[in-house]
Design an enzyme around this catalytic site. Structure first.
Site, PDB file in Angstrom:
ATOM      1  CG  ASP A 126     -21.499   1.373  -2.870  1.00 34.46           C
ATOM      2  OD1 ASP A 126     -22.714   1.327  -2.642  1.00 34.46           O
ATOM      3  OD2 ASP A 126     -20.674   0.586  -2.350  1.00 34.46           O
TER       4      ASP A 126
HETATM    5  C1  GLC Z   1     -21.461  -2.308  -0.777  1.00 35.10           C
HETATM    6  C2  GLC Z   1     -22.455  -1.332  -0.202  1.00 35.10           C
HETATM    7  C3  GLC Z   1     -21.818  -0.257   0.641  1.00 35.10           C
HETATM    8  C4  GLC Z   1     -20.630  -0.853   1.378  1.00 35.10           C
HETATM    9  C5  GLC Z   1     -19.584  -1.169   0.335  1.00 35.10           C
HETATM   10  C6  GLC Z   1     -18.379  -1.901   0.951  1.00 35.10           C
HETATM   11  O1  GLC Z   1     -21.795  -2.665  -2.077  1.00 35.10           O
HETATM   12  O2  GLC Z   1     -23.367  -0.721  -1.112  1.00 35.10           O
HETATM   13  O3  GLC Z   1     -22.815   0.218   1.546  1.00 35.10           O
HETATM   14  O4  GLC Z   1     -20.105   0.064   2.336  1.00 35.10           O
HETATM   15  O5  GLC Z   1     -20.086  -1.944  -0.741  1.00 35.10           O
HETATM   16  O6  GLC Z   1     -18.780  -3.155   1.419  1.00 35.10           O
END
Ligand code: GLC
Length: 677
Positions: free
Chosen positions: A244
């Site tokens: 993430d």
């Molecule tokens: C965010 C989310 C994830 C998302 C990523 C990119 O913090 O937790 O679900 O795809 O970052 O935006």
């Protein structure tokens, strides 16, 4: 000095040969990569892509949010179809619709130039306060996997990678970057793993996103047991794990991530900075073989999405098409849940009404771009008011005076602002905002025909006002066609068929995650002491009456369940038990019913939920139409994970089959024995 190839020379290299199999192409390209180029591939750039390796013609691999539509922040601001959110899609209980959604989402991702969509989000609804409940699907592991697998198949059928997230136990937003989910192996196996396991084994998912949080004190992106041993070695995951965004920041070093199997650090290098990797490698912290294992996973998915292939041979992308808008509308039609319909006030007869009133902030709010990373910028968004106005046309006058109106529509709910269904912030209660409670009091004083429309993505407390209103429609965040569908349901052009994919508790304290602060919000550690007793598994076992049970949803018609039959009263390993029943539409309108099959162990030796969903069928019936429904049960449906034996087990003895229209509306029962061979 590494060789630089001309475009003509590149075309002749084996990895560019589309006739070779993927593994041959992966191996050929891998062996051509220099060490520093392998390092380069392990971390992102510009927030949404990997770094190209021009020498070998490796382009950037592009990814985009989100789970219910291509996001503007990761597509250069593009307008894309705003589909209903995950919980609404799950409330359809419709596999085919999930597949169609996945295909449409992939077509839009392809059109904006992406190779991967960062979704579906499948974290189990452990607490109704989770800020991202709207993005996820359900409290039940069986429904979770049944709704996730077809989405992934639909996405990847277009040669776009799906990225199932967030692995694992990211069940709250509060302290999401630091908390450790203290969870039993049994709860992991029975509740939290199933959607991911099915995504790998049944849908060959090409990417998994590692979560921010820890699981039993190890960060998701450095969790060797859950990534390497379970996801890869046990389930056979062949794709790549991506972190993430900034999820590696609190991890100690790069080698823990490499050895765990993290292929790609996003949005940019933190531990996977080339100088850090070079230093760790030179100190023998990880081997080139371990590095190759994670690099080739990314290369494999690059080949799978056709990044090296002639674009004319790939599925074409399209965006904002009528077909996609129809799919968004269909999901809303089948995912919106009719919760209350006193005196059968709905559907309304348009020709018999002169005046209505529409109140409440959510009548006019456009919420597509809220919620966090799952935001979408749609070409249009039909609000509940617009939908109702278009339906009324010049036949029904929309007035302001709620006393004079024959019916009052109260459009309530949440708004994706802080603590109100948004990423990185949990809700603080189940209550509606105070101003909305005041509005309910005010309006119900003046008119008895109140129809509440809820625009929200998580359970709402209602026992303090529910008896003051005649009808309640749970519309979720219903996508850009939502207003049209709400009006269609109110005036009977659509017969609602959605069923709740999670329990609506009467009070927050009734929820298993809220018995102690240790359980939620916890602190550094969140203790999953409820173990497997999440949602209806808890409410039904403890016999606590929810406001609305899992699997609940009303229709404008009624269904009769009858003639349950089992083809045997005892079965054992390798055998199948066939359960058949008849379902009849005994009402005056056509409609759909979601028949649910639960299994119960009679006199269990170890603690088990009094029922577990193990099958469901959605049938569309015209008035008086009958259908015979069949379920096939194999022994896995009876199994539980034994924490002592550390394996899945099935106990012999008596089991009950419970068939109904919700977890609390069991219409037919039967019994059978399971006997080991
Ligand atoms: C965010 C989310 C994830 C998302 C990523 C990119 O913090 O937790 O679900 O795809 O970052 O935006």
């Amino acid at each position: 000095m590494s060789k630089t190839y001309t475009p003509e020379e590149l075309k002749k290299l084996p990895f560019m040969n589309e006739n070779l199999n993927i593994e041959q192409r992966v191996e050929d390209l891998l062996k051509r990569l220099e060490l520093k180029e392998k390092f380069k591939l392990c971390a992102g750039r510009h927030r949404w892509e990997t770094k190209p390796i021009d020498r070998l013609g490796i382009p950037a691999f592009l990814m985009t949010d989100g789970p219910h539509g291509v996001a503007p922040h990761s597509s250069g601001g593009k307008e894309c179809t705003y589909f209903p959110v995950g919980i609404c899609r799950a409330a359809t209980w419709n596999h085919d619709l999930c597949f169609q959604f996945g295909k449409a989402l992939a077509e839009e991702a392809r059109e904006v130039g992406a190779h991967m969509i960062l979704g579906p989000g499948v974290n189990i609804d452990r607490t109704p306060l989770c800020g991202r409940t709207f993005e996820y699907q359900t409290e039940d592991p069986y429904l979770n996997k049944k709704m996730a697998v077809p989405v992934i198949k639909g996405v990847q059928g277009e040669r776009i990678a799906a990225c199932i997230k967030h692995y694992i136990c990211n069940n709250q937003e509060k302290n999401r970057y630091t908390y450790s989910a203290e969870v039993s192996q049994r709860a992991l196996e029975e509740l939290y793993f199933p959607a991911y396991k099915a995504a790998v084994e049944e849908a060959d998912v090409w990417s998994v996103m590692g979560s921010y949080n820890k699981i039993n004190r190890v960060y998701g992106c450095a969790h060797k047991k859950l990534l390497k041993k379970v996801l890869m070695d046990r389930w056979g995951f062949r794709g790549f794990v991506v972190s993430d965004w900034n999820a590696t920041h609190l991890i100690d070093n790069p080698e823990d991530c490499i050895k765990a199997g993290l292929s790609l650090e996003m949005p940019r290098a933190k531990h996977y900075k080339r100088r850090y990797l070079k230093e760790a490698f030179s100190k023998g912290k990880f081997t080139e073989e371990e590095l190759d294992e994670i690099v080739k996973r990314l290369l494999r998915v690059m080949f799978l999405v056709g990044i090296f292939d002639d674009p004319s041979t790939l599925p074409q992308g399209v965006r904002n098409t009528k077909e996609h808008q129809d799919i968004a509308r269909k999901i809303a039609e089948e995912g919106i849940v009719l919760l209350r319909n006193e005196d059968n006030i709905l559907p309304l007869e348009r020709d018999q009404i002169q005046k209505i009133a529409i109140k409440g902030l959510n009548a006019d709010r456009k919420l597509a771009e809220g919620g966090g990373s799952s935001a979408v910028k749609p070409p249009y968004e039909i609000t509940p008011r617009t939908g109702l106005e278009q339906k009324c046309e010049d036949k029904i006058e929309i007035i302001d005076d709620v006393e004079e109106a024959e019916y009052v529509f109260l459009v309530l709910g949440l708004d994706h602002e802080e603590h109100n269904d948004v990423e990185n912030s949990d809700r603080e209660s189940l209550e509606l905002p105070e101003a909305q409670l005041d509005l309910i009091d005010e309006v119900t004083e003046k008119n008895e025909n109140i129809i509440v429309i809820l625009i929200n993505g998580s359970p709402i407390r209602m026992d303090n006002w529910i008896n003051k209103v005649k009808a309640i429609i749970e519309a979720w965040y219903p996508g850009q066609e939502g207003g049209h569908v709400i009006a269609d349901i109110i005036f009977g052009d659509v017969n609602p068929s959605g069923k709740l994919p999670l329990t609506f508790p009467k009070r927050l304290e009734d929820s298993p995650a809220h018995l102690t602060e240790k359980r939620y919000p916890g602190n550094e550690k969140v203790f999953y002491e409820e173990n497997i007793f999440v949602g209806y598994r808890y409410f039904d076992t403890q016999n606590i009456k929810p406001l609305f049970p899992f699997g609940f949803g009303l229709s404008y018609t009624n269904f009769k369940y009858k003639n349950i039959e089992l083809d045997k009263t005892e079965f054992s390993d390798n055998e199948k038990l066939t359960i058949s029943l008849k379902i009849e539409n005994i009402g005056k309108r056509e409609g759909a019913e979601i028949i649910q099959l639960y299994i119960q162990k009679v006199h269990p030796k170890i603690e088990r939920p009094v029922k577990e969903l193990k099958g469901f069928k959605k049938v569309f019936l015209t008035p008086k139409q009958n259908k015979t429904i069949q379920f096939k049960i194999i022994k896995e449906a009876l199994s539980y994970y034994d924490d002592d034996l550390k394996l899945w087990n099935v106990n012999e003895g008596e089991y009950k089959v419970l068939i109904g229209g919700s977890s609390r509306d069991i219409r037919l029962e039967s019994k059978f024995n399971y006997k080991k061979q």
